[in-house]
Design a protein around this motif. Structure first.
Motif, short mmCIF file in Angstrom:
data_model
loop_
_atom_site.label_atom_id
_atom_site.label_comp_id
_atom_site.label_asym_id
_atom_site.label_seq_id
_atom_site.Cartn_x
_atom_site.Cartn_y
_atom_site.Cartn_z
N VAL A 184 0.85 -1.19 0.00
CA VAL A 184 0.00 0.00 0.00
C VAL A 184 0.89 1.24 0.00
O VAL A 184 1.83 1.36 0.80
N ALA A 193 -3.75 2.02 5.67
CA ALA A 193 -3.20 1.00 4.79
C ALA A 193 -3.88 -0.35 5.01
O ALA A 193 -4.27 -1.04 4.07
N PHE A 217 3.48 -0.95 3.94
CA PHE A 217 2.99 0.30 3.35
C PHE A 217 4.10 1.34 3.31
O PHE A 217 5.12 1.23 4.02
#
Length: 289
Positions: A184, A193, A217
């Motif tokens: 993410v 995320a 992320f």
């Protein structure tokens, strides 16, 4: 005894080439930035990254601050070999431009295929990992289809979730891919995320037989745009920024993401790319029959 010998041969074949990771994302998802920064992080860690550019435009060269090169498609005319398509950044990242339209890859002669495949295989044996910047599967599904691992980039943008699901569905239904890793990008915090990943996983599990794995992320960071304006990787220009730290952490974990679902253990990425392009061209000619 025969089974044991077969297993040993398979392990030896797998050791002959580095695992490949294809990064997919909707337009503006930051996939090319992620590849650039992860590659720099791997290089700083001494893990010999080989970056493969399968997209038109040579954006990776610009982000790495290196000169543009010839492309794979140009080899039909020049036949100068891999040296024309390869460069190295000052951070130690090797970049090879394998952009070619799928119909052009299908036209490569057996001699050209053999020569380029052999040259690229030598690079794979020396590399620690391959990071592949792939085009949208709608335009050209082959680079994604032949990669060992698929890394799907998800962002908070409204169309990102829809595009990610469409990519999963296409590669699952058409190419039999079932394992998707999700990274993410450009989020404010971990909770955002996780929420995005959960939404995608919920939709995918409801309609498709696939497996999604959370990787991590990268936070939104204005320093990324500043580094790109300088034509320098973030980890070189702004090493202490929040995203730079995240990239370094993700790069240290990247080799552990390798869980290939393909059965091409001893076959190089270039060989698979050209062979699959020929298959793709035949299917297109036959209307998908």
């Amino acid at each position: 005894m025969q089974d044991q010998a077969s297993s040993l041969r398979l392990l030896h074949a797998q050791a002959l080439r580095a695992p490949s990771f294809a990064f997919l994302g909707s337009s503006g998802s930051g996939a090319t930035t992620l590849i650039t920064e992860l590659a720099v992080g791997l290089a700083y860690a001494g893990l010999r990254p080989l970056v493969v550019d399968c997209r038109q435009g040579q954006v990776l060269a610009r982000y790495l601050g290196v000169p543009t090169t010839a492309t794979l498609e140009s080899q039909v005319v020049s036949q100068g070999g891999l040296d024309e398509m390869m460069t190295q950044s000052r951070q130690g990242v090797t970049l090879v431009n394998l952009f070619a339209r799928p119909d052009q890859r299908a036209l490569f002669s057996a001699q050209l295929w053999l020569r380029l495949g052999s040259e690229f295989a030598a690079l794979e044996r020396d590399a620690g990992v391959l990071l592949v910047d792939v085009p949208s599967p709608v335009l050209d599904p082959v680079p994604s289809a032949v990669a060992d691992n698929l890394i799907l980039i998800l962002t908070p943008d409204a169309e990102s979730l829809t595009a990610a699901y469409a990519t999963i569905k296409r590669l699952s239904n058409t190419h039999g891919r079932q394992r998707f890793n999700v990274l993410v990008n450009r989020v404010q915090h971990m909770e955002q995320a996780r929420e995005l990943f959960t939404r995608l996983a919920s939709v995918a599990s409801e309609f498709l037989t696939v497996s999604l794995r959370w990787l991590g992320f990268v936070p939104r960071d204005p320093a990324i745009r500043r580094s790109q304006a300088l034509h320098r990787p973030l980890q070189e220009a702004f090493a202490n920024s929040e995203s730079s730290v995240a990239f370094a952490q993700l790069a240290s974990m990247l080799p552990q993401w390798h869980t290939a679902e393909t059965t091409h253990a001893g076959t190089g990425f270039m060989d698979m790319l050209i062979a699959a392009s020929r298959d793709w061209a035949e299917q297109e000619k036959g209307g998908g029959q």
